[in-house]
Scaffold this active site. Structure first.
Site, PDB file in Angstrom:
ATOM      1  N   ASP A 307     -35.550  37.156  -8.599  1.00 53.50           N
ATOM      2  CA  ASP A 307     -36.481  37.741  -7.645  1.00 53.50           C
ATOM      3  C   ASP A 307     -37.600  36.718  -7.432  1.00 53.50           C
ATOM      4  O   ASP A 307     -37.641  35.658  -8.039  1.00 53.50           O
ATOM      5  CB  ASP A 307     -36.979  39.113  -8.119  1.00 53.50           C
TER       6      ASP A 307
HETATM    7  C1  BGC Z   1     -38.785  42.062  -4.083  1.00 57.30           C
HETATM    8  C2  BGC Z   1     -37.320  42.079  -3.730  1.00 57.30           C
HETATM    9  C3  BGC Z   1     -37.085  41.321  -2.439  1.00 57.30           C
HETATM   10  C4  BGC Z   1     -37.664  39.927  -2.557  1.00 57.30           C
HETATM   11  C5  BGC Z   1     -37.446  39.071  -1.328  1.00 57.30           C
HETATM   12  C6  BGC Z   1     -39.390  40.681  -3.992  1.00 57.30           C
HETATM   13  O1  BGC Z   1     -40.759  40.711  -4.138  1.00 57.30           O
HETATM   14  O2  BGC Z   1     -38.953  42.584  -5.390  1.00 57.30           O
HETATM   15  O3  BGC Z   1     -36.846  43.405  -3.634  1.00 57.30           O
HETATM   16  O4  BGC Z   1     -35.724  41.293  -2.140  1.00 57.30           O
HETATM   17  O5  BGC Z   1     -39.059  40.026  -2.801  1.00 57.30           O
HETATM   18  O6  BGC Z   1     -38.252  39.427  -0.289  1.00 57.30           O
END
Ligand code: BGC
Length: 747
Positions: A307
Site C-alpha cells: 500500500d
Molecule cells: C489506500 C488503498 C489504495 C491506495 C492507492 C492507499 O492509501 O489504503 O486502498 O488502493 O492508497 O490509492
C-alpha cells in the site's frame, strides 16, 4: 439425445480446460524467455510503482496534456518502472475527462514502446465503486450498500460495468474489491467493506470479481482486480485507521482469511497489503501472512503490491527497520512483489543495492518479476498498444445507469415504518431539511471524483440530491431549509416553522464524506447540532422521516425511536437521491437488508454472529437494528423449513428447503437468509452464522420454494489445533421463525 449432449458438453469442457492449461503454459514460457533477457535494473524497475505526479507537469490536473515527457522517459527508460497509479493530483480536483485519460495512458504506452524490451506499464486506479476518477462514469453504491442488496447479480454487473469503464478510460488494473471484513464500526473505511458477515462478503466479492474479469481478463472490456488489504486492516482495536489490530490466529482464520481465500479462488491476480499491523507485526513485514499463508496455504499465484508508502513506513513510522534500506529488505523478503513507493525512486535504488551486495537474492527478484510479468501477459497488455475499447457504447450507457439505479434502490434499508407512514402520497407536502439533504457527495463517500469525495462542485449536475429528487417526485409543496455544504448551520427556528406548514418532514442526517485517516472519529455519536435539529422537529408533532446517509452507523437511537420512519441510506452512489425518492414515494418497494448490526449505543459493538457468552445473563445482543433487518411495503413469510435428512455422515452435504410467500398486497423482493448453529463444539461457536441466501421477487400471494445446500465447509470451524474441522453432533438451521435440527455422525 441426452447422452449426445452430455458427451458434447464433456468434450467442450475438456477442450476449454486443455486450452486454458495451454495458455498458462505459453504465458509461463513467455515470462521465462523475457526474464532471461532482463538486466537487474529492468527487473527491479518492474517491482517499482510510482504515482502519476512523478511523471506529471506541475498542476497536471489542469493541463490538457499533463505528462512531462522528460519525467516519463526518466521513469521508463532510466528506472524501468513497471507500474503507475492514480490520477493527476490535487486534493480537491482529481477527476478527469475520459478523452484526457485515454491520451495520458496512450502517451505512457507509446513511451514503453521505446524501451529496450517494450514491457508495458500496468496502470492502477482505485475504481472502487466505478471508474471514479473519470468524469461521468457510472458510480455505484459503495460496497456496504452493495452488501445490503443481498443481490449477487447486481455485484456481478457492477464488476462488469466498472471493468468496461476502467478500460474505456485507458486504465488497466483496479484496486478493488476490499475483502476486509467490517466488524469495527468506528473504522473510517467500514463502508468500503461488504459488512460484518463472512459469507455475505464472499458472495458479493466473488460475484464482483467474476463480472470484472470474466473468463479471461485479457478481453478488451475486462480487467484484473486487486484484493485488499491483506490482512486484518479493518479491525483496529481503537477504531482509528492504520492503527494496530490484535487478531488471534483462530479469529484470523475464521473471519479475516476466508474472504481473501475466496477472492484468490475467484481468480483475482493481485493482492494489496494491510497498511497497519496485526499482533505487533506490520502487514508489510509479515512473512507468515504474505508467504506462508497467502502462497503456501491459499495457493495465490499472482503478485502482491504494497500500500501507499508502506515499505518506507516500516522505518519512518513503525520503527521496525533501522533504515529505509532495511525496510526494503524486510518487505521484499516477507513477500512484497511490487512497491507503491510512490513519489520517488528510493525503492528502486535501495533494492538494486541490496541485490548487488547479496542481501536480497536474485532468485527472490526473479520470483517477484515473474509474477508481475505473468499478470501483465494475462491482462493482454503486451498485445495492446492503444485503448482498444471505444467510449461509445461502453461508457456511461443508459443501461449501465439503469443498473446503477436498481442497485441504489435495492441497497437502501427501510428500518422503521410506523403506521405505514411510508410510502408517501404523491401530493404530500414535504419539508426537506438536514445537512445531507441537498448534497451529492454525502451519498457517494470517499473515492468519488477525488480521494475524499468532498468536492461537491465537481459532481455531475444532472444527478439529483435527495431534496431535488423529492421535488421532482411530489406534486405537493416541497420546501428545503438548509445550506449547500455539510457544515452550513441550519436555522432550527426556520425549519421548525416550515415544518408546521407541511404534511411531513424528511430529515436527512449523517456524515460528510471521508476515507482513510482523515475520517477518524472519537465517538459514533452523531454531532449535537444534528440531534438538536431532529429533536426540535420532533417536538412539532409533525411526522418525521429520518434518512441517514454516511459510511458508518452513527448513533441515532433517541431520535429514531420518536421518528415515524427510519431509512438507512448509507452511501447509495450517484443514483442515491432518485432511489431514495423512489422508495419514499412508493415507486419502488424497498428490499435492502442490513449487512451490519446497527448499534444502539456507542460502545454496544456486538455482531450478530456473537458468541453465546455475549448474550448470557446480563449481556445481550441488542442493536438498534440487527444484521439482516430491513422492511418492505409488503409482508413476507417463510414457512415449511425442512432438511433432506435428519442425520448425515461426516463429509456429506445436506439440503435445506423453505417456502417464502408474499403475504401482503404489493410486489416485492425478499432476501431469504439461512443461518446455522453448531449446538456444542470443542471451540465456542457463534449463536448463528449466515450460510446461504437467495433474493426473490414475488407478486402478492405468490409463494416459492427455495432450495439450498450446506456443505461440510459450511459446518466447519477452526478447531483447537487451528485446522478446519467438522465435529459430529447436533446442528440447527434457522430461517425466519423456524428452526430445524440435524445430526452429523461419524462414518
Ligand atoms: C489506500 C488503498 C489504495 C491506495 C492507492 C492507499 O492509501 O489504503 O486502498 O488502493 O492508497 O490509492
Amino acid at each position: 439425445m441426452k447422452a449426445h449432449l452430455l458427451i458434447f458438453s464433456l468434450f467442450v469442457t475438456l477442450e476449454s480446460a486443455v486450452s486454458a492449461q495451454d495458455v498458462n503454459d505459453s504465458i509461463d514460457h513467455k515470462v521465462q524467455a523475457l526474464l532471461a533477457q532482463m538486466t537487474l535494473e529492468e527487473k527491479v524497475g518492474q517491482m517499482t510503482q510510482i504515482d502519476f505526479s512523478v511523471v506529471s507537469v506541475v498542476n497536471g490536473e489542469e493541463a490538457e496534456a499533463p505528462i512531462e515527457q522528460g519525467k516519463l522517459y526518466d521513469a521508463l527508460l532510466n528506472h524501468h518502472v513497471g507500474s503507475i497509479l492514480n490520477t493527476p493530483t490535487t486534493p480537491n480536483n482529481q477527476v478527469q475527462p475520459i478523452e484526457k485519460w485515454r491520451k495520458m495512458t496512450q502517451a505512457i504506452r507509446e513511451a514503453t514502446a521505446q524501451t529496450r524490451l517494450k514491457i508495458p506499464v500496468i496502470y492502477g486506479i482505485d475504481a472502487i465503486h466505478g471508474a471514479n476518477y473519470t468524469e461521468n462514469a457510472v458510480l455505484f453504491p459503495q460496497a456496504i450498500n452493495m452488501a445490503a442488496t443481498f443481490n449477487t447479480d447486481l455485484s456481478f454487473k457492477e464488476g462488469e460495468i466498472t471493468a468496461r469503464e476502467v478500460k474505456a478510460s485507458g486504465q488497466d488494473w483496479n484496486f478493488s474489491p476490499v475483502m476486509d471484513i467490517g466488524r469495527q464500526p468506528l473504522w473510517p473505511r467500514l463502508w468500503e467493506t461488504y459488512g460484518e458477515d463472512v459469507h455475505l462478503a464472499i458472495a458479493l466479492g466473488s460475484a464482483y470479481i467474476n463480472g470484472h474479469q470474466g473468463d479471461d481478463f485479457a478481453a478488451a472490456d475486462k480487467a484484473p482486480t486487486c484484493l485488499k488489504h491483506f490482512v486484518g486492516y479493518s479491525y483496529p482495536l481503537n477504531g482509528k485507521d492504520r492503527t494496530p489490530a490484535w487478531i488471534g490466529e483462530r479469529m484470523l482464520r475464521e473471519y479475516f482469511l476466508p474472504t481473501f481465500a475466496a477472492g484468490v479462488k475467484a481468480g483475482s491476480p493481485t493482492v494489496m497489503i494491510n497498511s497497519a499491523e496485526v499482533d505487533g507485526i506490520p502487514g508489510h513485514a509479515n512473512y507468515q501472512y504474505l508467504t506462508t499463508i497467502l502462497r503456501g496455504e491459499m495457493g495465490f499465484k499472482g503478485f502482491t503490491v504494497s500500500d501507499w508508502a508502506d515499505i518506507e513506513r516500516l522505518y519512518s513510522r513503525d520503527k521496525m527497520a533501522a533504515s529505509p534500506r532495511e525496510a526494503v529488505k524486510i518487505a521484499v523478503m516477507a513477500g512484497i512483489d511490487m512497491s507503491m513507493v510512490p513519489f520517488d525512486y528510493s525503492f528502486y535504488d535501495l533494492l538494486l543495492d541490496l541485490v548487488k551486495t547479496g542481501e536480497v537474492p536474485v532468485a527472490r527478484i526473479d520470483e517477484a518479476v515473474s509474477r508481475i510479468l505473468r499478470v501483465k501477459y494475462q491482462s493482454g497488455l503486451f498485445e495492446r498498444t492503444e485503448p482498444t475499447l471505444a467510449v461509445a457504447g461502453n461508457f456511461s450507457t443508459k443501461e449501465a445507469n439503469a443498473i446503477n439505479r436498481q442497485a441504489a434502490q435495492e441497497s437502501i434499508v427501510l428500518a422503521k415504518n410506523d403506521n405505514h407512514i411510508l410510502p408517501l402520497k404523491k401530493h404530500t407536502s414535504v419539508l426537506v431539511t438536514g445537512p445531507t439533504a441537498n448534497l451529492l457527495s454525502v451519498m457517494n463517500g470517499g473515492w468519488t471524483l477525488t480521494w475524499q469525495g468532498a468536492s461537491e462542485h465537481l459532481y455531475p449536475q444532472d444527478k439529483l440530491t435527495l431534496f431535488k429528487a423529492i421535488q421532482k417526485k411530489t406534486k405537493g409543496k416541497v420546501t428545503h431549509v438548509g445550506g449547500n455544504a455539510f457544515a452550513d448551520e441550519i436555522n432550527v427556528e426556520q425549519a421548525v416553522s416550515e415544518a408546521r406548514n407541511h404534511d411531513v418532514v424528511v430529515l436527512a442526517i449523517g456524515e460528510k464524506t471521508y476515507t482513510e485517516t482523515p475520517g477518524n472519529i472519537d465517538t459514533l455519536n452523531l454531532d449535537q447540532n444534528q440531534l438538536n435539529l431532529a429533536k426540535a422537529l420532533l417536538a412539532t408533532g409533525k411526522p418525521l422521516i429520518l434518512v441517514t446517509l454516511g459510511g458508518r452507523p452513527r448513533i441515532i437511537t433517541e431520535i429514531a425511536e420518536s421518528a415515524q420512519a427510519v431509512v438507512l441510506g448509507f452511501l447509495p452512489g450517484m443514483e442515491g437521491g432518485q432511489a431514495l425518492a423512489d422508495i419514499l414515494f412508493g415507486d419502488v418497494n424497498p428490499s435492502g437488508k442490513l449487512p451490519i448490526s446497527y448499534p444502539r449505543n456507542t460502545n454496544d459493538i456486538v455482531m450478530y454472529d456473537h458468541k453465546p457468552i455475549e448474550a448470557f445473563e446480563f449481556n445481550q445482543y441488542q442493536p438498534l437494528y440487527g444484521f439482516g433487518h430491513g422492511l418492505s411495503y409488503t409482508t413476507f413469510e417463510t414457512n415449511g423449513l425442512a432438511l433432506s435428512k435428519d442425520k448425515i455422515v461426516l463429509g456429506e452435504n445436506i439440503n435445506v428447503s423453505v417456502n417464502v410467500k408474499n403475504t401482503g398486497g404489493l410486489t416485492g423482493k425478499e432476501a431469504v437468509l439461512v443461518y446455522l448453529n453448531d449446538v456444542a463444539a470443542s471451540v465456542t461457536r457463534p449463536v448463528k452464522q449466515l450460510k446461504a441466501f437467495k433474493k426473490v421477487e414475488l407478486q402478492p400471494g405468490q409463494q416459492q420454494t427455495l432450495q439450498f445446500t450446506l456443505t461440510p465447509e459450511d459446518l466447519s470451524f477452526i478447531g483447537i489445533d487451528m485446522k478446519r474441522v467438522v465435529e459430529p453432533g447436533e446442528f440447527k438451521v434457522m430461517v425466519g421463525n423456524e428452526t430445524v435440527h440435524f445430526h452429523v455422525v461419524k462414518n
